[in-house]
Design a protein around this motif. Structure first.
Motif, short mmCIF file in Angstrom:
data_model
loop_
_atom_site.label_atom_id
_atom_site.label_comp_id
_atom_site.label_asym_id
_atom_site.label_seq_id
_atom_site.Cartn_x
_atom_site.Cartn_y
_atom_site.Cartn_z
N UNK A 98 -34.48 -40.28 -26.90
CA UNK A 98 -35.67 -39.67 -27.48
C UNK A 98 -35.36 -38.33 -28.13
N UNK A 99 -34.42 -37.60 -27.50
CA UNK A 99 -34.06 -36.29 -28.07
C UNK A 99 -33.41 -36.50 -29.44
N UNK A 100 -32.50 -37.45 -29.50
CA UNK A 100 -31.85 -37.76 -30.78
C UNK A 100 -32.87 -38.29 -31.79
N UNK A 101 -33.73 -39.19 -31.32
CA UNK A 101 -34.70 -39.81 -32.22
C UNK A 101 -35.61 -38.76 -32.84
N UNK A 102 -36.08 -37.82 -32.00
CA UNK A 102 -36.98 -36.78 -32.52
C UNK A 102 -36.21 -35.79 -33.39
N UNK A 103 -34.98 -35.48 -32.99
CA UNK A 103 -34.20 -34.48 -33.74
C UNK A 103 -33.76 -35.01 -35.10
N UNK A 104 -33.58 -36.33 -35.19
CA UNK A 104 -33.04 -36.92 -36.42
C UNK A 104 -34.07 -37.74 -37.21
N UNK A 108 -39.55 -41.71 -39.03
CA UNK A 108 -39.71 -41.78 -40.50
C UNK A 108 -38.60 -42.61 -41.12
N UNK A 109 -37.38 -42.50 -40.56
CA UNK A 109 -36.25 -43.24 -41.11
C UNK A 109 -36.42 -44.74 -40.98
N UNK A 110 -36.84 -45.19 -39.81
CA UNK A 110 -37.03 -46.63 -39.59
C UNK A 110 -38.14 -47.14 -40.52
N UNK A 111 -39.21 -46.35 -40.59
CA UNK A 111 -40.32 -46.79 -41.45
C UNK A 111 -39.88 -46.87 -42.91
N UNK A 113 -36.91 -47.38 -44.10
CA UNK A 113 -36.01 -48.52 -44.31
C UNK A 113 -36.81 -49.83 -44.39
N UNK A 114 -37.87 -49.91 -43.59
CA UNK A 114 -38.61 -51.17 -43.51
C UNK A 114 -39.65 -51.34 -44.63
N UNK A 115 -40.10 -50.23 -45.20
CA UNK A 115 -41.24 -50.34 -46.13
C UNK A 115 -40.89 -50.14 -47.61
N UNK A 116 -39.65 -49.80 -47.88
CA UNK A 116 -39.31 -49.58 -49.28
C UNK A 116 -39.45 -48.14 -49.71
N UNK A 117 -39.84 -47.25 -48.77
CA UNK A 117 -39.85 -45.81 -49.09
C UNK A 117 -38.41 -45.35 -49.34
N UNK A 118 -37.46 -46.11 -48.84
CA UNK A 118 -36.03 -45.80 -48.99
C UNK A 118 -35.61 -46.09 -50.42
N UNK A 119 -35.29 -45.01 -51.12
CA UNK A 119 -34.81 -45.19 -52.50
C UNK A 119 -33.32 -44.84 -52.54
N UNK A 120 -32.93 -43.96 -53.45
CA UNK A 120 -31.51 -43.59 -53.50
C UNK A 120 -31.18 -42.60 -52.38
N UNK A 121 -29.89 -42.40 -52.15
CA UNK A 121 -29.44 -41.39 -51.19
C UNK A 121 -29.83 -40.01 -51.71
N UNK A 122 -30.45 -39.21 -50.89
CA UNK A 122 -30.88 -37.89 -51.35
C UNK A 122 -30.39 -36.83 -50.39
N UNK A 123 -29.85 -35.74 -50.90
CA UNK A 123 -29.19 -34.75 -50.02
C UNK A 123 -30.13 -34.08 -49.03
N UNK A 124 -31.39 -33.95 -49.36
CA UNK A 124 -32.26 -33.19 -48.46
C UNK A 124 -33.34 -34.07 -47.82
#
Ligand code: DGY
Length: 308
Positions: A98-104, A108-111, A113-124
């Motif tokens: 949970x500490x890692x999940x909240x810190x990283x 939002x990342x899983x969502x 990846x699953x919903x198409x919000x994931x576009x190109x790699x972005x530095x920030x």
């Protein structure tokens, strides 16, 4: 169940995979010599009275026992069994998760990846925090708190501080952990984990003021009990970005209603109280419960009993 049946005990049990309704508990407990309960069963004076004077033991399948009225147990001469130690590793592992999940920003990342919000790699995009050189604050440096600290030290945590009822001997030597005030812990930690028992002293200890005192980058994780957090205060603190994120395995109430504002926050990861949910831990917890009941019903001292 098999072990108890083999010993010839009559088992009265709730057959469904859910908590026993209160009325059923109060009815079925009548005449019982032993009770095996879960942390969701409130074992209070009403239950002790309903059971009757032959009750010898209450054996809970949990290390926490805030759901049991110890004063009444003592008055009734009833032994209390619990399941310490065996779930320490499982719960500490999940606290790290949970500490890692909240810190990283895992939610939002899983969502994405699953919903198409994931576009190109972005530095920030979806940047979080790492552990190296940071301070970990542990509230409740018991078995689980210590296991969390030693795990997170392997991730590069530099300073471990803790708060609880008293300073614990040997922790400076073993973990280089320092006892501090609650105020110092909340104001100087980058990661704050709650691993304490729920008691009158820890109830709502994490309130809005405590969150306000934390660093803006702080990650707060609770695998103890929902009652140690004033949840409205946490919602407000997360909404106002007073802290960076939270990871919760316990809430108040449980289950947390699905429309609760905490679920709407990207910076809050919530799990359904599964800290001890490994096959290994749960099987051993079940066996310990039975060991406690069998010993008590033979009028022997119970192997995993609370001293109260
Ligand atoms: C406990 O045992 O108290 C945990 O909360 C669940 O295993």
């Amino acid at each position: 169940m098999r072990r108890l049946e083999q010993q010839g005990f009559e088992l009265v049990q709730w057959p469904k995979d859910s908590s026993m309704p209160r009325e059923t508990l109060l009815k079925d407990v009548r005449g019982a010599e032993g009770i095996i309960c879960m942390l969701s069963d409130k074992i209070d004076k009403q239950v002790f009275d309903a059971a009757g004077p032959q009750l010898k033991v209450v054996s809970t399948m949990s290390v926490g026992y805030d759901h049991i009225d110890l004063r009444t147990a003592k008055e009734h001469g009833v032994k209390i069994g619990y399941t310490p130690d065996v779930l320490t590793d499982a719960t500490a592992d999940l606290t790290v998760l949970l500490t890692l999940a909240a810190a990283r920003q895992m939610k939002s990342g899983v969502r994405a990846a699953e919903t198409g919000e994931w576009r190109e790699w972005r530095p920030d995009w979806l940047c979080g925090y790492q552990f190296k050189g940071k301070t970990l604050g542990v509230v409740g440096m018991g078995r689980i708190g210590q296991a969390v600290a030693s795990r997170l030290k392997a991730f590069g945590i530099d300073r471990v501080i803790y708060w609880g009822r008293n300073e614990k001997p040997g922790l400076k030597e073993s973990l280089n952990a320092h006892f501090v005030t609650f105020d110092e812990l909340t104001s100087t930690s980058d990661f704050i984990v709650a691993c304490c028992a729920l008691t009158p002293e820890t109830k709502d200890v994490f309130n809005y003021d405590a969150f306000k005192n934390m660093k803006k980058n702080a990650i707060f994780v609770n695998t103890a009990r929902g009652g140690v957090v004033d949840q409205d205060g946490l919602v407000k603190a997360l909404q106002e970005n007073l802290i960076a994120g939270a990871g919760l395995d316990v809430t108040n109430p449980e289950p947390l209603p699905t429309d609760h504002p905490l679920f709407k926050l990207d910076n809050c990861v919530i799990l359904p109280h599964i800290g001890s949910a490994t096959i290994e831990a749960r099987e051993t917890m079940g066996d310990m419960c039975v060991d406690n009941v069998l010993a008590a019903l033979k009028n022997e001292s119970i192997p995993f009993g609370l001293k109260y």
